[in-house]
Enzyme design. Sequence first.
Site, mmCIF file in Angstrom:
data_model
loop_
_atom_site.group_PDB
_atom_site.id
_atom_site.type_symbol
_atom_site.label_atom_id
_atom_site.label_comp_id
_atom_site.label_asym_id
_atom_site.label_seq_id
_atom_site.Cartn_x
_atom_site.Cartn_y
_atom_site.Cartn_z
ATOM 1 N N HIS A 203 0.703 -1.396 0.191
ATOM 2 C CA HIS A 203 -0.012 0.277 -0.058
ATOM 3 C C HIS A 203 0.720 1.284 -0.107
ATOM 4 C CE1 HIS A 203 1.094 0.164 4.346
ATOM 5 N NE2 HIS A 203 0.740 1.367 4.210
HETATM 6 C C1 UD1 Z 1 -2.182 5.759 5.436
HETATM 7 C C2 UD1 Z 1 -0.860 6.381 5.942
HETATM 8 C C3 UD1 Z 1 0.191 5.394 6.005
HETATM 9 C C4 UD1 Z 1 -0.081 4.270 6.639
HETATM 10 C C5 UD1 Z 1 -1.526 3.671 5.967
HETATM 11 C C6 UD1 Z 1 -1.935 2.412 6.919
HETATM 12 C C7 UD1 Z 1 -0.404 8.840 5.818
HETATM 13 C C8 UD1 Z 1 0.397 9.880 4.959
HETATM 14 N N1 UD1 Z 1 -0.369 7.609 5.231
HETATM 15 O O1 UD1 Z 1 -1.964 5.468 3.946
HETATM 16 O O2 UD1 Z 1 1.616 5.800 6.477
HETATM 17 O O3 UD1 Z 1 0.961 3.109 6.497
HETATM 18 O O4 UD1 Z 1 -2.307 4.667 5.950
HETATM 19 O O5 UD1 Z 1 -2.968 1.618 5.983
HETATM 20 O O6 UD1 Z 1 -1.059 9.098 6.725
HETATM 21 N N2 UD1 Z 1 -9.119 4.606 1.138
HETATM 22 C C9 UD1 Z 1 -10.495 4.145 1.239
HETATM 23 N N3 UD1 Z 1 -10.960 3.853 2.388
HETATM 24 C C10 UD1 Z 1 -10.388 3.950 3.585
HETATM 25 C C11 UD1 Z 1 -9.194 4.687 3.623
HETATM 26 C C12 UD1 Z 1 -8.560 5.156 2.316
HETATM 27 O O7 UD1 Z 1 -11.074 3.885 0.161
HETATM 28 O O8 UD1 Z 1 -11.004 3.826 4.894
HETATM 29 C C13 UD1 Z 1 -8.570 4.986 -0.088
HETATM 30 C C14 UD1 Z 1 -8.822 6.357 -0.359
HETATM 31 O O9 UD1 Z 1 -8.888 6.354 -2.031
HETATM 32 C C15 UD1 Z 1 -7.586 7.166 -0.325
HETATM 33 C C16 UD1 Z 1 -6.415 6.098 -0.410
HETATM 34 O O10 UD1 Z 1 -7.137 4.995 0.234
HETATM 35 O O11 UD1 Z 1 -7.418 8.135 -1.251
HETATM 36 C C17 UD1 Z 1 -5.236 6.492 0.540
HETATM 37 O O12 UD1 Z 1 -5.785 6.530 1.869
HETATM 38 P P1 UD1 Z 1 -4.844 7.599 2.945
HETATM 39 O O13 UD1 Z 1 -5.434 7.536 4.278
HETATM 40 O O14 UD1 Z 1 -4.870 8.782 2.249
HETATM 41 O O15 UD1 Z 1 -3.475 6.843 2.868
HETATM 42 P P2 UD1 Z 1 -2.981 5.223 3.256
HETATM 43 O O16 UD1 Z 1 -2.670 4.960 1.936
HETATM 44 O O17 UD1 Z 1 -4.105 4.584 3.664
HETATM 45 N N1 UDP Z 2 -3.755 -5.789 8.820
HETATM 46 C C1 UDP Z 2 -4.877 -6.161 8.814
HETATM 47 N N2 UDP Z 2 -5.549 -6.600 7.824
HETATM 48 C C2 UDP Z 2 -4.803 -6.734 6.462
HETATM 49 C C3 UDP Z 2 -3.571 -5.900 6.403
HETATM 50 C C4 UDP Z 2 -2.982 -5.745 7.765
HETATM 51 O O1 UDP Z 2 -5.427 -6.313 10.125
HETATM 52 O O2 UDP Z 2 -5.711 -6.854 5.596
HETATM 53 C C5 UDP Z 2 -2.730 -5.118 10.047
HETATM 54 C C6 UDP Z 2 -1.573 -5.764 10.316
HETATM 55 O O3 UDP Z 2 -1.759 -6.863 11.007
HETATM 56 C C7 UDP Z 2 -0.574 -4.750 10.805
HETATM 57 C C8 UDP Z 2 -1.257 -3.346 10.480
HETATM 58 O O4 UDP Z 2 -2.591 -3.728 9.653
HETATM 59 O O5 UDP Z 2 -0.750 -4.628 12.357
HETATM 60 C C9 UDP Z 2 -0.539 -2.802 9.372
HETATM 61 O O6 UDP Z 2 -1.151 -1.960 8.613
HETATM 62 P P1 UDP Z 2 -0.651 -1.169 7.303
HETATM 63 O O7 UDP Z 2 0.278 -2.256 6.784
HETATM 64 O O8 UDP Z 2 -1.796 -0.663 6.734
HETATM 65 O O9 UDP Z 2 0.033 0.204 7.702
HETATM 66 P P2 UDP Z 2 1.631 0.375 8.245
HETATM 67 O O10 UDP Z 2 1.889 -0.512 9.423
HETATM 68 O O11 UDP Z 2 2.431 0.055 7.239
HETATM 69 O O12 UDP Z 2 1.436 1.703 8.595
#
Ligand code: UD1
Ligand code: UDP
Length: 440
Positions: A203
């Site tokens: 992601h």
């Molecule tokens: C965010 C964090 C990242 C973290 C990740 C965990 C920042 C800059 N990034 O990234 O550090 O590792 O969360 O998963 O804070 N979206 C949905 N549904 C949701 C949430 C997001 O559809 O509930 C989609 C939207 O299209 C959105 C995209 O995902 O534009 C990205 O979401 P965003 O929260 O901006 O960043 P993440 O990639 O989730």
């Molecule tokens: N995780 C989850 N379901 C999924 C993928 C990840 O519960 O389908 C959990 C995983 O166990 C970990 C956390 O989400 O604790 C990691 O989140 P993510 O990779 O989105 O973010 P990051 O840690 O890179 O910020």
Amino acid sequence: MKIAFIIGTRPEIIKMSPLIDEVDKRDIDYILIHTGQHYDQEMSDQFFLDLELPQPDYNIGVGSTTHGKQTAVMLEGIEKILQSERPDIVLVEGDTNAVMAGALAAAKMHISLGHVESGLRSYDKTMPEEINRIVADVCSSLFFVPTEESAVNLIFEGLNSHDIFITGNTVVDAVIRNLKIAKKRSSFSDIDLDEKFITLTLHRAENVDDEQRLVNITNALLEIKGVNIIFPVHPRTVKNLQKFGLYDNLDKAEHIKLIKPVGYLDFLLLLSNTQLVITDSGGIQEEAITLKIPCVTLRYNTERPETVHAGGNILVGTNKNLIIDTVNRIISDEELYLKMSQAINPYGDGKTSEKILDIILNAYKQDDLTIKSPDNIEGLEGRYLQRIEDDLDVRGYERENPHLRIIMVFEDNRTIFPHEHLNLKNKMFVVEKFNSNSID
Ligand code: UD1
Ligand code: UDP
């Protein structure tokens, strides 16, 4: 004593949950603020159910938008809540935009900020997370760092070692607590956990927003044969796989199973049964080494270098051949597999939340959570190298020299953290002296 927890995304809910449990156990007053950065059922609500967390007291509902707007809306919303709630301390976890917004709001209001999982550095400022971590650490009063390496990162940035606490990572608490529950409660109807499989998550913005990188990774996955790949796909990744026309190829591949993001209990069950994990996630690098699962990281750098140094994690970037070769090598080379799965977990013993809360309560009792301006400092006189030949520990040296503070210590050409009971005999160390205008 009142604590405000700020969370915004999936990993923050998971890693903050052991601390919320601990605060509940000790009957301490708290509020839970969700910024709403993650909002889908499978990215947010499911974790409240799995982790048996109370509903947030506030949800700012920021949703998805640009970094600037998202941060601004969260900052405004958090500020308003903190103004009316006046907590003694705000806790943020990790490196998301919610962390940066929470940190800025608290610091500007002179509310003590505790940064959980502080001190991580990838040294890559193209990552939004790196900026968020640095800003949060500039704003923090208490730094809860997972390892000695992350503590050293902070002392290199000139932060006061007295405020830095090496506590481990709450992710270990969460894994230990929830794995047992997962084994009893969680199940998949369509995945055979006894069959060999690889788990994949993907992601990171720098991977999935970049067409070439996403093509490379997709091609590598299509060419890894002989083992099934289970891929719970993050919504950001679904969007980009579709945008670049890659989704259907992956979906059609017989050995790849695309599923929606799964809840925490289901994910723990997948991860603990998987042969290896391929990921660009931060939290999963930590969980993999906790669960003794070899990890292949689709990144060129990591702010979790401990996992690589311990031997449990290999960085492969997004080079197609390197991804395929590394995965094949780990699966086929028994010795390598054993070495990776026996890597020692650097993130603690699962008691991180207890330690963090003890530190906060102690600081509260000593009135150390109140942010005051220094009234007797005319400026930094300088930093000096010292060496002593007596048996004296860090605490003893600072007692004997009240105007000096030990910043860092060197041992065998390595910089080490100035632990209070570290014996300084025959070691080089750096001290810092502030000019004082107090008459003493
Ligand atoms: C965010 C964090 C990242 C973290 C990740 C965990 C920042 C800059 N990034 O990234 O550090 O590792 O969360 O998963 O804070 N979206 C949905 N549904 C949701 C949430 C997001 O559809 O509930 C989609 C939207 O299209 C959105 C995209 O995902 O534009 C990205 O979401 P965003 O929260 O901006 O960043 P993440 O990639 O989730
Ligand atoms: N995780 C989850 N379901 C999924 C993928 C990840 O519960 O389908 C959990 C995983 O166990 C970990 C956390 O989400 O604790 C990691 O989140 P993510 O990779 O989105 O973010 P990051 O840690 O890179 O910020």
